[in-house]
Scaffold this motif. Structure first.
Motif, PDB file in Angstrom:
ATOM      1  N   GLY A  27      -3.431  20.527  19.194  1.00 54.40           N
ATOM      2  CA  GLY A  27      -3.898  21.064  20.618  1.00 54.40           C
ATOM      3  C   GLY A  27      -4.180  20.055  21.333  1.00 54.40           C
ATOM      4  O   GLY A  27      -5.133  20.331  22.380  1.00 54.40           O
ATOM      5  N   CYS A  28      -3.730  18.926  21.456  1.00 55.86           N
ATOM      6  CA  CYS A  28      -4.114  17.663  22.357  1.00 55.86           C
ATOM      7  C   CYS A  28      -3.874  18.279  23.948  1.00 55.86           C
ATOM      8  O   CYS A  28      -2.657  18.659  24.109  1.00 55.86           O
ATOM      9  CB  CYS A  28      -3.430  16.508  22.103  1.00 55.86           C
ATOM     10  SG  CYS A  28      -3.685  15.925  20.404  1.00 55.86           S
ATOM     11  N   ILE A  29      -4.695  18.299  24.698  1.00 56.66           N
ATOM     12  CA  ILE A  29      -4.737  18.939  26.194  1.00 56.66           C
ATOM     13  C   ILE A  29      -3.682  18.270  26.806  1.00 56.66           C
ATOM     14  O   ILE A  29      -3.089  18.877  27.790  1.00 56.66           O
ATOM     15  CB  ILE A  29      -6.029  19.156  26.687  1.00 56.66           C
ATOM     16  CG1 ILE A  29      -5.933  19.857  27.950  1.00 56.66           C
ATOM     17  CG2 ILE A  29      -6.615  17.632  27.084  1.00 56.66           C
ATOM     18  CD1 ILE A  29      -5.358  21.274  27.635  1.00 56.66           C
ATOM     19  N   ARG A  61      -9.238  25.177  19.902  1.00 63.46           N
ATOM     20  CA  ARG A  61      -8.032  24.875  20.832  1.00 63.46           C
ATOM     21  C   ARG A  61      -8.452  24.123  21.890  1.00 63.46           C
ATOM     22  O   ARG A  61      -9.183  23.998  22.457  1.00 63.46           O
ATOM     23  CB  ARG A  61      -7.458  26.306  21.204  1.00 63.46           C
ATOM     24  CG  ARG A  61      -7.235  27.473  19.961  1.00 63.46           C
ATOM     25  CD  ARG A  61      -5.932  26.698  19.132  1.00 63.46           C
ATOM     26  NE  ARG A  61      -5.950  27.677  18.074  1.00 63.46           N
ATOM     27  CZ  ARG A  61      -4.982  27.641  16.968  1.00 63.46           C
ATOM     28  NH1 ARG A  61      -4.052  26.597  17.151  1.00 63.46           N
ATOM     29  NH2 ARG A  61      -4.758  28.582  16.060  1.00 63.46           N
ATOM     30  N   GLY A  62      -7.347  23.444  22.339  1.00 68.89           N
ATOM     31  CA  GLY A  62      -7.184  22.595  23.671  1.00 68.89           C
ATOM     32  C   GLY A  62      -7.389  23.355  24.968  1.00 68.89           C
ATOM     33  O   GLY A  62      -7.917  22.887  25.890  1.00 68.89           O
ATOM     34  N   ALA A  63      -6.184  24.153  25.136  1.00 60.44           N
ATOM     35  CA  ALA A  63      -5.895  24.575  26.240  1.00 60.44           C
ATOM     36  C   ALA A  63      -6.710  25.653  26.681  1.00 60.44           C
ATOM     37  O   ALA A  63      -7.342  26.430  25.735  1.00 60.44           O
ATOM     38  CB  ALA A  63      -4.390  25.223  26.417  1.00 60.44           C
ATOM     39  N   GLY A  97       0.496  26.729  27.293  1.00 61.66           N
ATOM     40  CA  GLY A  97      -0.700  26.375  27.071  1.00 61.66           C
ATOM     41  C   GLY A  97      -1.214  26.852  25.544  1.00 61.66           C
ATOM     42  O   GLY A  97      -0.846  26.305  24.667  1.00 61.66           O
ATOM     43  N   LEU A  98      -1.690  27.827  25.358  1.00 60.89           N
ATOM     44  CA  LEU A  98      -2.391  28.418  24.006  1.00 60.89           C
ATOM     45  C   LEU A  98      -1.232  28.569  22.898  1.00 60.89           C
ATOM     46  O   LEU A  98      -1.282  28.387  21.966  1.00 60.89           O
ATOM     47  CB  LEU A  98      -3.237  29.377  24.112  1.00 60.89           C
ATOM     48  CG  LEU A  98      -4.540  29.048  24.650  1.00 60.89           C
ATOM     49  CD1 LEU A  98      -5.485  30.383  24.763  1.00 60.89           C
ATOM     50  CD2 LEU A  98      -5.464  28.217  23.694  1.00 60.89           C
ATOM     51  N   ASP A  99      -0.020  29.248  23.640  1.00 58.06           N
ATOM     52  CA  ASP A  99       1.106  29.423  22.498  1.00 58.06           C
ATOM     53  C   ASP A  99       1.502  27.884  22.094  1.00 58.06           C
ATOM     54  O   ASP A  99       2.071  28.079  20.911  1.00 58.06           O
ATOM     55  CB  ASP A  99       2.478  29.786  23.206  1.00 58.06           C
ATOM     56  CG  ASP A  99       2.227  31.475  23.875  1.00 58.06           C
ATOM     57  OD1 ASP A  99       1.325  31.979  23.185  1.00 58.06           O
ATOM     58  OD2 ASP A  99       2.837  31.960  24.643  1.00 58.06           O
ATOM     59  N   PHE A 100       1.785  26.946  22.816  1.00 55.47           N
ATOM     60  CA  PHE A 100       2.223  25.720  22.383  1.00 55.47           C
ATOM     61  C   PHE A 100       1.419  25.350  21.040  1.00 55.47           C
ATOM     62  O   PHE A 100       2.198  24.914  20.361  1.00 55.47           O
ATOM     63  CB  PHE A 100       2.061  24.664  23.348  1.00 55.47           C
ATOM     64  CG  PHE A 100       2.616  23.246  22.878  1.00 55.47           C
ATOM     65  CD1 PHE A 100       3.720  22.930  22.923  1.00 55.47           C
ATOM     66  CD2 PHE A 100       1.435  22.214  22.702  1.00 55.47           C
ATOM     67  CE1 PHE A 100       4.126  21.676  22.256  1.00 55.47           C
ATOM     68  CE2 PHE A 100       1.780  20.907  22.181  1.00 55.47           C
ATOM     69  CZ  PHE A 100       3.182  20.569  21.841  1.00 55.47           C
ATOM     70  N   GLU A 114      -8.536  16.801  21.674  1.00 51.60           N
ATOM     71  CA  GLU A 114      -7.574  16.773  20.514  1.00 51.60           C
ATOM     72  C   GLU A 114      -8.129  17.722  19.132  1.00 51.60           C
ATOM     73  O   GLU A 114      -8.330  17.126  18.299  1.00 51.60           O
ATOM     74  CB  GLU A 114      -7.188  15.295  19.918  1.00 51.60           C
ATOM     75  CG  GLU A 114      -7.053  14.454  21.261  1.00 51.60           C
ATOM     76  CD  GLU A 114      -6.889  12.850  20.771  1.00 51.60           C
ATOM     77  OE1 GLU A 114      -6.468  11.922  21.106  1.00 51.60           O
ATOM     78  OE2 GLU A 114      -7.940  12.621  19.796  1.00 51.60           O
ATOM     79  N   PRO A 115      -8.360  18.881  19.550  1.00 49.79           N
ATOM     80  CA  PRO A 115      -9.283  19.704  18.631  1.00 49.79           C
ATOM     81  C   PRO A 115      -8.811  19.631  17.101  1.00 49.79           C
ATOM     82  O   PRO A 115      -9.838  20.024  16.245  1.00 49.79           O
ATOM     83  CB  PRO A 115      -9.628  21.015  19.336  1.00 49.79           C
ATOM     84  CG  PRO A 115      -8.223  21.121  20.194  1.00 49.79           C
ATOM     85  CD  PRO A 115      -7.930  19.776  20.557  1.00 49.79           C
ATOM     86  N   ARG A 116      -7.520  19.555  16.845  1.00 48.34           N
ATOM     87  CA  ARG A 116      -7.483  19.690  15.332  1.00 48.34           C
ATOM     88  C   ARG A 116      -6.507  18.574  14.943  1.00 48.34           C
ATOM     89  O   ARG A 116      -6.051  18.582  13.607  1.00 48.34           O
ATOM     90  CB  ARG A 116      -6.356  21.080  15.213  1.00 48.34           C
ATOM     91  CG  ARG A 116      -7.161  22.422  15.661  1.00 48.34           C
ATOM     92  CD  ARG A 116      -6.576  23.785  14.992  1.00 48.34           C
ATOM     93  NE  ARG A 116      -7.248  24.615  15.371  1.00 48.34           N
ATOM     94  CZ  ARG A 116      -7.038  25.981  14.644  1.00 48.34           C
ATOM     95  NH1 ARG A 116      -5.849  26.072  13.751  1.00 48.34           N
ATOM     96  NH2 ARG A 116      -7.912  27.084  15.211  1.00 48.34           N
ATOM     97  N   ALA A 117      -6.711  17.494  15.619  1.00 44.81           N
ATOM     98  CA  ALA A 117      -6.231  16.239  15.103  1.00 44.81           C
ATOM     99  C   ALA A 117      -7.426  15.529  14.078  1.00 44.81           C
ATOM    100  O   ALA A 117      -8.543  16.015  14.164  1.00 44.81           O
ATOM    101  CB  ALA A 117      -5.815  15.266  16.329  1.00 44.81           C
ATOM    102  N   SER A 118      -6.663  14.978  13.400  1.00 43.94           N
ATOM    103  CA  SER A 118      -7.958  13.851  12.701  1.00 43.94           C
ATOM    104  C   SER A 118      -9.079  13.275  13.445  1.00 43.94           C
ATOM    105  O   SER A 118      -8.548  12.697  14.511  1.00 43.94           O
ATOM    106  CB  SER A 118      -7.222  12.837  11.430  1.00 43.94           C
ATOM    107  OG  SER A 118      -6.275  13.656  10.718  1.00 43.94           O
ATOM    108  N   THR A 119     -10.122  13.232  12.918  1.00 42.48           N
ATOM    109  CA  THR A 119     -10.911  12.248  13.529  1.00 42.48           C
ATOM    110  C   THR A 119     -10.673  10.975  13.816  1.00 42.48           C
ATOM    111  O   THR A 119      -9.832  10.297  13.213  1.00 42.48           O
ATOM    112  CB  THR A 119     -12.303  12.352  12.895  1.00 42.48           C
ATOM    113  OG1 THR A 119     -12.404  11.825  11.570  1.00 42.48           O
ATOM    114  CG2 THR A 119     -12.891  13.872  12.529  1.00 42.48           C
TER     115      THR A 119
END
Length: 354
Positions: free
Chosen positions: A75-77, A7-9, A93-96, A200-205
């Motif tokens: 999850g991009c911060i 997660r980012g936040a 935050g994390l809800d988003f 950007e934890p869950r975006a593509s590399t």
């Protein structure tokens, strides 16, 4: 605060519209407490009445858009859409990034809009708020269903993402791109996999996003690269290398946006920065404020996308030189709005609106 895995936040403060405010804090007993359960993603159907959103912002290049999802698991911060979750009584935050809403009737609503007697065709942008190709799209296929309607009606559209999943729909984007009915933009903020993973934890590399550009270009869809956001002191040194890599992959245009920190995003970004890059946190925020007239954010329409001042001017000059050097300064062709048509099989439905 320690980051939740993937997660980012770093926090989940209550949305600004809620009467009761709550915020996590360290009570000193953490070492003896049981480990918290992993944060799960919760999907909720949203039964919307319309699917096409409209805006009149003078600094946005479209006035009609479709967002298949609310919230974004990437999850991009820095995501400018985070504050919109507060409208639903949830945290930006994390809800988003864990409370995702989808529209199961999206394709049907779009078709109803196209069949309305007063409908006039105009380019629609897909993904103006949250990413249309976030992980849940693999199974829900909401975005895919929207593109299928676009194809059936020959309706022009643009689309933006930071996911390799867009390549799945090259069978639609390619032919429509060749017809002058579609173009795509892939956002790449860094080529540093380590930075991308935390920011950007869950975006593509980054490598996968370049692969997406290549696949779309090979299919015949005009594709650009978005170096967005530019974060002074953090990723701005990569501007030229990102644009060069994208051009080699087949991109023909480019855009950039300087980091924006409205509303809750400024606190979420500061928390992340202090945790993920403590050695440069103070310098990054100093440079950000230098692009915003000494503040964290300036909402003025004339400069909120690019910023102002010497730091912003230097970014603009470097970008202009780089797109010329790498052949990314090709003017974007206007999409063809004259090809729109109601397919024969939909005409019986059209009679219902008479």
């Amino acid at each position: 605060m320690e980051a939740a895995k993937g997660r980012g936040a770093r926090s989940n403060a209550t949305g600004r519209y809620e009467t009761n405010q709550s915020e996590a804090f360290d009570d000193g007993w953490t070492g003896d407490d049981a480990a918290p359960a992993p944060l799960r993603t919760i999907l909720t159907p949203e039964h919307a009445r319309t699917i096409i959103a409209r805006n009149d912002s003078p600094d946005i290049g479209f006035d009609r858009s479709i967002n298949p999802y609310k919230g974004c698991e990437h999850g991009c911060i820095y995501c400018y859409a985070r504050p919109s979750h507060a409208w639903m009584g949830l945290s930006p935050g994390l809800d988003f990034e864990s409370r995702i809403f989808f529209k199961p009737e999206a394709a049907g609503l779009l078709e109803q809009a196209f069949l309305a007697p007063k409908y006039r065709c105009k380019r629609i942008h897909i993904g103006g708020n949250t990413d249309p190709y976030q992980p849940v799209e693999r199974t829900l296929k909401s975005t895919r269903s929207i593109l299928e309607v676009m194809r059936r009606y020959n309706h022009p559209f643009t689309i933006i993402t930071k996911s390799v999943l867009i390549g799945r729909d090259a069978d639609i984007l390619g032919p429509m791109g060749k017809q002058g009915l579609a173009s795509a933009m892939v956002s790449i903020t860094t080529l540093d996999r380590s930075l991308a993973r935390t920011m950007e934890p869950r975006a593509s590399t980054p490598a996968k996003r370049l692969e997406a550009i290549r696949k779309l270009a090979d299919a015949g869809c005009p594709v650009g690269v978005g170096f967005a956001p530019v974060i002074p002191g953090l990723n701005d040194h990569e501007l030229e290398s990102v644009l060069e890599a994208a051009a080699k992959a087949g991109a023909t245009s480019a855009m950039y946006v300087t980091l924006r920190l409205p509303l809750e995003i400024k606190d979420l970004f500061r928390e992340w920065l202090a945790d993920a890059r403590p050695d440069r946190a103070a310098r990054v925020m100093s440079l950000v404020r230098q692009t915003r007239g000494g503040r964290d954010y300036d909402p003025d329409f004339s400069q909120r996308m690019k910023g102002s001042g010497p730091v912003a001017d230097l970014i603009a000059a470097r970008f202009k030189a780089a797109i010329k050097r790498y052949g990314l300064d090709t003017p974007r062709a206007l999409l063809d709005e004259t090809q729109f048509r109601v397919p024969p099989e939909a005409r019986p439905q059209l009679e219902l609106f008479g």
